[in-house]
Design a protein around this motif. Structure first.
Motif, short mmCIF file in Angstrom:
data_model
loop_
_atom_site.label_atom_id
_atom_site.label_comp_id
_atom_site.label_asym_id
_atom_site.label_seq_id
_atom_site.Cartn_x
_atom_site.Cartn_y
_atom_site.Cartn_z
N GLY A 44 0.71 -1.42 0.11
CA GLY A 44 -0.19 -0.02 -0.06
C GLY A 44 0.84 1.29 0.04
O GLY A 44 0.60 2.36 -0.62
N ALA A 45 2.07 1.11 0.55
CA ALA A 45 2.86 2.22 0.68
C ALA A 45 3.45 2.58 -0.67
O ALA A 45 3.60 3.81 -1.10
N ILE A 46 3.74 1.45 -1.20
CA ILE A 46 4.42 1.61 -2.77
C ILE A 46 3.31 2.17 -3.54
O ILE A 46 3.55 3.36 -4.44
N LEU A 47 1.92 2.12 -3.48
CA LEU A 47 0.94 2.52 -4.34
C LEU A 47 0.86 4.13 -3.77
O LEU A 47 0.47 4.80 -5.04
N ILE A 48 0.66 4.32 -2.64
CA ILE A 48 0.59 5.66 -2.13
C ILE A 48 1.81 6.59 -2.81
O ILE A 48 1.49 7.73 -3.34
N GLU A 49 3.01 5.88 -2.77
CA GLU A 49 3.90 6.96 -3.40
C GLU A 49 4.16 7.07 -4.79
O GLU A 49 4.41 8.20 -5.56
N ALA A 50 3.49 6.01 -5.69
CA ALA A 50 3.22 6.08 -6.85
C ALA A 50 1.94 7.24 -7.18
O ALA A 50 2.21 7.84 -8.28
N LEU A 51 1.24 7.19 -6.42
CA LEU A 51 0.05 8.18 -6.58
C LEU A 51 0.53 9.33 -6.49
O LEU A 51 0.31 10.42 -7.37
N LYS A 52 1.49 9.86 -5.67
CA LYS A 52 2.31 11.01 -5.44
C LYS A 52 3.21 11.38 -6.62
O LYS A 52 3.12 12.61 -7.19
N LEU A 53 3.91 10.44 -7.18
CA LEU A 53 4.58 10.65 -8.18
C LEU A 53 3.89 10.76 -9.58
O LEU A 53 4.27 11.69 -10.50
N SER A 54 2.72 10.33 -9.68
CA SER A 54 2.20 10.13 -10.94
C SER A 54 1.44 11.56 -11.18
O SER A 54 1.13 11.72 -12.34
N LYS A 66 4.82 -2.74 -13.22
CA LYS A 66 4.76 -4.22 -13.06
C LYS A 66 4.85 -4.21 -11.37
O LYS A 66 3.87 -5.30 -10.85
N ARG A 67 5.62 -3.52 -10.88
CA ARG A 67 5.66 -3.55 -9.20
C ARG A 67 4.22 -3.09 -8.73
O ARG A 67 3.83 -3.73 -7.77
N LEU A 68 3.84 -1.98 -9.39
CA LEU A 68 2.34 -1.43 -8.83
C LEU A 68 1.36 -2.62 -9.17
O LEU A 68 0.48 -2.69 -8.42
N GLU A 69 1.32 -3.01 -10.33
CA GLU A 69 0.29 -4.05 -10.50
C GLU A 69 0.37 -5.45 -9.59
O GLU A 69 -0.79 -5.93 -9.17
N LYS A 70 1.57 -5.92 -9.15
CA LYS A 70 1.71 -6.74 -8.05
C LYS A 70 1.24 -6.54 -6.88
O LYS A 70 0.61 -7.14 -6.27
N ALA A 71 1.62 -5.18 -6.38
CA ALA A 71 1.02 -4.79 -5.18
C ALA A 71 -0.30 -4.68 -5.19
O ALA A 71 -1.12 -5.13 -4.13
#
Length: 120
Positions: A44-54, A66-71
């Protein structure tokens, strides 16, 4: 699938399956706390960081899809396979057991005091 749509879907599942209220995925994930296993909180932390970066035009391209999809798949799989009624039944059993144990302790203390005072 878009990261925003995916996290919105996960936020909806968190609300439906774990009864967690809040606005947005980040808030709901933080409120979930120990209801989720550690590895899923990390995902979930990975997804939150990706949201901020997106949101950023250049940094958004650095996100590993790929990492986001897996998470996201791991969190979604866990939430979809979670038995809500079993979880609620477990909570009810734990509360009942703790109340019963406390009641037995109080009864034992009262009986011990009565015997010690010689009233029984």
């Amino acid at each position: 699938m878009d990261i925003r749509a995916r996290t919105d879907r996960l936020a909806q599942l968190l609300e439906q399956r774990l009864d967690i209220r809040g606005s947005g995925f980040e808030t709901k994930l933080r409120r979930a706390g120990r209801l989720l296993p550690r590895h899923l909180r990390r995902d979930g932390a990975i997804l939150i960081e990706a949201l901020k970066l997106s949101d950023h035009p250049r940094l958004g391209r650095q996100v590993d899809s790929k990492r986001l999809e897996k998470a996201a798949d791991a969190i979604e799989h866990y939430l979809l396979n979670l038995d809500v009624w079993d979880r609620r039944r477990g909570i009810a059993v734990n509360v009942s057991a703790s109340v019963l144990m406390n009641l037995l302790i109080v009864i034992a203390l009262v009986a011990g005091i009565l015997i010690w005072r010689g009233l029984v």
